[in-house]
Design an enzyme around this catalytic site. Structure first.
Site, PDB file in Angstrom:
ATOM      1  CG  ASP A  35      -0.415  -0.299   2.464  1.00 55.83           C
ATOM      2  OD1 ASP A  35       0.620   0.326   2.748  1.00 55.83           O
ATOM      3  OD2 ASP A  35      -0.950  -1.140   3.208  1.00 55.83           O
ATOM      4  CE  LYS A  57      -6.240  -0.868   3.984  1.00 55.49           C
ATOM      5  NZ  LYS A  57      -6.018  -1.550   5.246  1.00 55.49           N
ATOM      6  CG  MET A 170      -4.922   6.515  10.593  1.00 55.05           C
ATOM      7  SD  MET A 170      -5.869   4.991  10.597  1.00 55.05           S
ATOM      8  CE  MET A 170      -5.833   4.549  12.320  1.00 55.05           C
TER       9      MET A 170
END
Ligand code: SAH
Length: 496
Positions: A35, A57, A170
């Site tokens: 990813d 992703k 995140m």
């Protein structure tokens, strides 16, 4: 054969931060599923026939759904393939490695998990921030910036009461909410905060501030994901521990125009100095085959007294042919071997041959200067080299003795997408463009198009030596610096 899946942590970004075990998995894999946080440079380590599957992703923008990734891993392993699932950081730190492992377990697929350095620790390190420190933080807490269920909220009351370093992953989209809630729940407004974007990569960016002004700073500096949010006193140590951003070439974008199969040591050297190497290969090597003339001269090698190699490609192609004909380095017997410079001499060494002569300066003129002192009319010289080579050396040596020039390869222009480079140039982000031979500049101009030459006028063009410099100037361009030693190291030192 039974298939197997390796769930491998690629480390935080700098491709050298992978484990030896992870690298081994990459090297033996038939398929690599990766990813965007895993450094693509690692794919160069794979077998030639390895298949690469990008599953994207970007947060909120999965290129391939998790269920499909799971199924893909299972299907490929069931076919008997060795599969590496390469993930940024550590596979288990917010990486869904656990889910993939559980799924494989359920399906009876053999798997192994290879940990990686998580960005939550390694990323901070490259920003000059130690995650713990006896004076400032005796624990650390790695927290997701958003929960699986968007409607639920983290327990900010508990989080705000923690003394250790807080690291949110995140969390960029939720940054305002995170800092607001921490302040409401009692964290001091002036607690130091750092945001690290693309940590450990050559284009890493870090901004720092306090809990009550970081949102503003991030907005102003336009910091985007992927980023780490670090909250705690340890952020202040950045001033002293910032080894990475203090590297000499940090923040420098350097275009490498060398052939792809030859650029890795150059790129590695740039990376080691903290620079960002942008690959833009302008040449490709095409072996000239069949080459009966070469076969004949190899068979009759003992008729020659000197052999001259003027490039690594020349060495590799010549020896490949020699081996294919059933010989080895002993075939060179007492032939005097001349190498244009130290890199070509290294390539010769790898074939079991020590160069007898290397001129003081690594150009044809200096080979001639050295050889004219020793060559006799009865000598016979063999020069296996590029079709595109200049005639100087052959012309001049031919005045002394017999010379066999054999064209064993030619340089051609590969298909490259110039869009990326043009974008960089338009944004004035390129610091240096490096040219390692006349063909690299010729082909560079060819690919870029003469109408775009204007765009590189303000960029620093660096040349490996006088011949290349002359060619650069022939396009009306300025040479910023020329290497004093005509090698990659010489080129690097003039950028430094
Ligand atoms: N398994 C990974 C984390 C995956 S979650 C690890 O151990 O590092 C993805 C989040 O990790 C991103 O949104 C970002 O917050 C963080 N991240 C991962 N690599 C990063 C990097 N090089 N720079 C900044 N943030 C990174």
């Amino acid at each position: 054969m039974k298939g197997k899946v390796y769930l491998v942590g690629a480390g935080p970004g700098d491709y050298k931060l992978i484990t030896i075990k992870g690298l081994e998995a990459i090297r033996k894999s038939d398929i690599i599923v990766y990813d965007r946080l895993a450094n693509e440079n690692l794919l160069k380590e794979a077998k030639d026939e390895c298949e690469f599957i990008y599953v994207g992703k970007k947060s909120n923008n999965h290129t391939m759904k998790q269920v499909d990734i799971n199924k893909l891993l299972k299907d490929k392993a069931s076919e008997g393939k060795i599969v590496t699932r390469l993930k940024g950081g550590d596979p288990y730190v917010f990486g869904r490695g656990g889910e993939e492992g559980e799924y494989l377990y359920k399906k009876g697929i053999d798997f192994e998990v290879i940990p990686g350095i998580t960005s939550a620790i390694g990323g901070l390190c490259y920003a000059g921030i130690p995650i713990t420190n006896r004076n400032y933080a005796s624990s650390f807490h790695v927290i997701t910036g958003h929960l699986k269920d968007d409607n639920k909220e983290l327990d900010f009351k508990s989080i705000a009461s923690l003394d250790g370093t807080l690291v949110f992953l995140m969390g960029m989209r939720n940054l305002k909410n995170i800092v607001d809630k921490l302040i409401i729940n009692g964290k001091e407004k002036d607690t130091p905060v750092a945001i690290i974007n693309w940590a450990t990569r050559p284009y890493q960016r870090v901004v720092s501030g306090k809990l009550d002004n970081i949102v503003e700073i991030v907005k102003k500096e336009k910091i985007k994901p992927p980023s780490l949010i670090v909250i705690g006193e340890v952020v202040n140590l950045r001033d002293k521990l910032n080894f990475f951003e203090n590297k000499r070439l940090f923040k420098k974008n350097i275009v490498v125009t060398r052939a792809k199969h030859q650029n890795s040591s150059f790129i590695e050297k740039i990376n080691n100095l903290g620079g960002n190497a942008i690959e833009f290969p302008t040449i490709e090597i095409d072996e000239i085959i069949p080459n009966e003339k070469l076969a004949k001269s190899i068979k009759n090698l003992n008729e020659y007294s000197y052999i001259i190699f003027t490039s690594i490609n020349g060495v590799n192609i010549f020896f490949d042919r020699l081996y294919k004909l059933g010989f080895d380095c002993r075939k060179l017997g007492d032939l005097k071997v001349v190498s244009i410079g130290p890199s070509t001499a290294e390539a010769l060494k790898a074939k079991g041959i020590k160069a007898d002569i290397i001129p003081k300066k690594y150009v044809g003129e200096h080979i001639f200067k050295t050889l004219k002192k020793v060559l006799k009319p009865k000598d016979k010289v063999l020069i296996p080299r590029s079709l595109n080579a200049r005639s100087y050396l052959v012309d001049n040596l031919s005045n002394i003795c017999s010379v066999d020039e054999i064209k064993i390869y030619k340089t051609v222009t590969p298909k490259v997408d110039k869009k990326n480079l043009l974008e960089y140039l338009d944004k004035e982000l390129i610091d240096y463009i490096t040219f390692t031979s006349s063909s690299t500049i010729d082909n560079f101009v060819n690919i870029l198009g003469t109408k775009n030459l204007e765009k590189i006028k303000s960029v620093k063009l660096v040349s490996i030596g006088p011949i290349t410099s002359k060619r650069i100037k022939s396009y009306g361009l300025k040479v910023y610096k020329q290497a004093s030693e005509y090698t990659i190291d010489g080129l690097i030192s003039c950028i430094e």
